[in-house]
Design an enzyme around this catalytic site. Structure first.
Site, mmCIF file in Angstrom:
data_model
loop_
_atom_site.group_PDB
_atom_site.id
_atom_site.type_symbol
_atom_site.label_atom_id
_atom_site.label_comp_id
_atom_site.label_asym_id
_atom_site.label_seq_id
_atom_site.Cartn_x
_atom_site.Cartn_y
_atom_site.Cartn_z
ATOM 1 N N LYS A 25 28.045 43.256 59.896
ATOM 2 C CA LYS A 25 29.294 43.926 60.290
ATOM 3 C C LYS A 25 29.680 44.928 59.205
ATOM 4 O O LYS A 25 30.042 44.550 58.093
ATOM 5 C CB LYS A 25 30.429 42.918 60.466
ATOM 6 C CG LYS A 25 31.733 43.579 60.896
ATOM 7 C CD LYS A 25 32.930 42.868 60.316
ATOM 8 C CE LYS A 25 34.187 43.699 60.436
ATOM 9 N NZ LYS A 25 34.176 44.954 59.639
ATOM 10 N N GLU A 82 30.484 39.298 46.569
ATOM 11 C CA GLU A 82 30.686 40.330 45.544
ATOM 12 C C GLU A 82 32.071 40.882 45.790
ATOM 13 O O GLU A 82 32.302 41.580 46.777
ATOM 14 C CB GLU A 82 29.605 41.406 45.649
ATOM 15 C CG GLU A 82 29.517 42.282 44.396
ATOM 16 C CD GLU A 82 30.343 43.545 44.499
ATOM 17 O OE1 GLU A 82 31.477 43.546 43.947
ATOM 18 O OE2 GLU A 82 29.888 44.507 45.116
ATOM 19 N N GLU A 84 43.558 45.183 40.702
ATOM 20 C CA GLU A 84 42.587 46.199 41.085
ATOM 21 C C GLU A 84 43.272 47.282 41.903
ATOM 22 O O GLU A 84 43.798 47.030 42.986
ATOM 23 C CB GLU A 84 41.447 45.571 41.892
ATOM 24 C CG GLU A 84 40.342 46.567 42.218
ATOM 25 C CD GLU A 84 39.161 45.916 42.931
ATOM 26 O OE1 GLU A 84 38.018 46.308 42.664
ATOM 27 O OE2 GLU A 84 39.394 45.010 43.762
#
Length: 504
Positions: free
Chosen positions: A194, A268, A403
């Site tokens: 996906k 990840e 982040e």
């Protein structure tokens, strides 16, 4: 080269580029060896002009079921019987086709993500090199003979899981797809992948270009939203292994879904990577490394060097040089070879970055340059933000801990080695880090002391398929790339063969 064919103004260039994209193919999902349409669809958006590029099928759990069934059928009937040499040959055949379409794929990646065309082309070539690497090393897969104290022959076999589920992000669509498809196919798995709904076009296209190379059903690409398609894929009880690249929050959801089916996961996730500039550093190298690590791909990179931690004795000179470097970037049309920074890929990410810039100013950091969109009227419809630099940053500020995923650099100082390491490790993340120094002892001690999955010395990159890639702490579990990733796509079986006394 793609850029040589565009010579008009920005709006005209992108209207022509979007038309070319639509002429390439239908760009539907790819299931069981052919394009797959659905009644519902969604638009992909050109981040330079905020105009639709094309429509893509909005799949659901129904299409995930169809793709998983096709993948198992392909695996059981044909793919599981292939040898590593046969899989290598097919991967190389696919690579030859991809290489013939580099310009086309570069255009798709540029228009879909907003990356400058030179960066898009480099990432297409990087994806092909990654696939080449796994086409090469998959031939060397083997088990091992195990020495024992008993009178028997004991050996191990490496076997694929069967059908694996893979989810890729929008910031490096084609490269991330290659990171996952190369080792999965090379080890003998069939896959249901996906891509991000925000930038799915190159992933769809490389699947289309695999037609008549792999058996139908070995490669499946199912487009749609994360909640509808991603959730159905991660929760599917016939998907034996999951690999995900994306945010920490979604990664946690993937882990929970996988736990229900006791499926192994590779994650990840995010990063907040430090770059330590020691007092002996070559500042030209250091400035270039940090700039490359935060402004490449408009800062939408998981391992971005978003935190510069600079020794107090060189802080002033580093800041002066870095601001000059930040202001040297050319924001503009990604289809122009002269452009060195494009827009953010999505409107929502633009809004997120602007919120963080406001937070940095409110928390007391000093804004040295950037901080908003450029003044160029030609860029007002796109999601552009100038390279932004904050100084006087404290490590407990949001811009130093969270982040941002955009072109925003923070700078703070240190006075001792221990303080530098403490600041570098004072984050929930541990994906990457950088060091600027000319002293070998500092290189090796810092590399050992920093809590990160990869450490760059005096540079940013390159990311090579030969080296394992993955983080510590909240940055993920397991590795992409290298030979290490092959173990994530295989199961080890031990075989005991009892040896009777020889009789004639």
């Amino acid at each position: 080269m793609v850029s040589e064919t565009f010579s008009s103004q920005l709006q005209e260039n992108h209207a022509e580029a979007r038309e070319r994209v639509r002429d390439i193919s239908e760009l539907n999902s790819w299931i069981d060896g052919s394009g797959y349409e659905t009644d519902e669809s969604f638009e992909t958006i050109d981040p330079v002009t905020d105009e639709p590029i094309t429509t893509v099928p909005r799949c659901s759990s129904t299409e995930i079921d169809t793709a998983v069934d096709a993948a198992w059928r392909a695996f059981d009937e044909e793919w599981s019987d292939t040898t590593p040499a046969e899989r290598s040959r097919l991967l190389l055949e696919w690579i030859d086709v991809l290489r013939d379409h580099i310009d086309e794929l570069s255009l798709l990646e540029c228009v879909d993500t907003g990356k400058p065309i030179s960066q898009a082309r480099g990432e297409v070539e990087g994806a092909i090199k990654t696939l080449e690497y796994y086409a090469s090393i998959c031939q060397s897969q083997d088990g091992r003979q195990v020495s024992t104290s008993e009178d028997l022959h004991l050996y191990t076999r490496k076997e694929p899981y069967g059908v694996v589920g893979q989810i890729t992000p929008w910031n490096f669509p084609i490269w991330a797809a290659a990171w996952k498809l190369g080792p999965a196919l090379g080890t003998g798995n069939a896959t249901v992948l996906k891509p991000s709904a925000k930038a799915p076009l190159t992933t769809i296209r490389i699947a289309e270009l695999s037609q008549d190379i792999f058996p139908d059903g070995v490669v499946n690409v199912v487009t749609g939203t994360g909640s509808e398609v991603g959730g159905a894929l991660t929760e599917h009880d016939r998907v034996r292994k999951l690999s995900f690249t994306g945010s920490v929050g979604v990664g946690q959801q993937v882990m929970k879904a996988a736990a229900e089916n006791v499926a192994p996961v590779t994650l990840e996730l995010g990063g907040k990577s430090p770059f330590i500039v020691f007092p002996d550093a070559d500042l030209e190298k250091a400035v270039t490394a940090v700039a490359d690590g935060i402004f490449y791909s408009t800062g939408e990179i998981c391992d971005a060097f978003s935190r510069a931690i600079v020794h107090e004795s060189v802080h002033e000179e580093f800041v002066d040089r870095f601001v000059e470097k930040a202001e040297s970037y050319t924001l503009g049309d990604p289809l122009d070879e002269e452009t060195t920074m494009g827009p953010l890929t999505t409107e929502s990410q633009y809004e997120t970055v602007m919120e963080y810039i406001e937070a940095g100013e409110n928390e007391g950091a000093t804004l040295l340059t950037g901080g908003g969109p450029p003044e160029d009227s030609d860029l007002q419809d796109g999601w552009f933000i100038e390279p932004t630099v904050f100084d006087d940053v404290e490590n407990d500020m949001r811009i130093a801990q969270e982040e941002i995923f955009g072109p925003v650099q923070t700078i703070n100082t240190f006075s001792s080695y221990d303080e530098a390491i403490e600041l570098a490790n004072d984050t929930e993340f541990g994906l990457a880090a950088g060091i600027a120094t000319e002293k070998t002892s500092l290189v090796h001690n810092s590399a050992a002391d920093i809590e990160a999955g990869l450490v760059y010395v005096n540079e940013y990159g390159p990311i090579l398929p030969e080296a394992p890639y993955g983080g510590f702490k909240a940055s993920g579990i397991g590795k992409d790339l290298g030979t290490e990733v092959l173990d994530h796509y295989q199961q080890t079986k031990s075989v005991y063969v009892n040896l009777d006394e020889p009789e004639l």
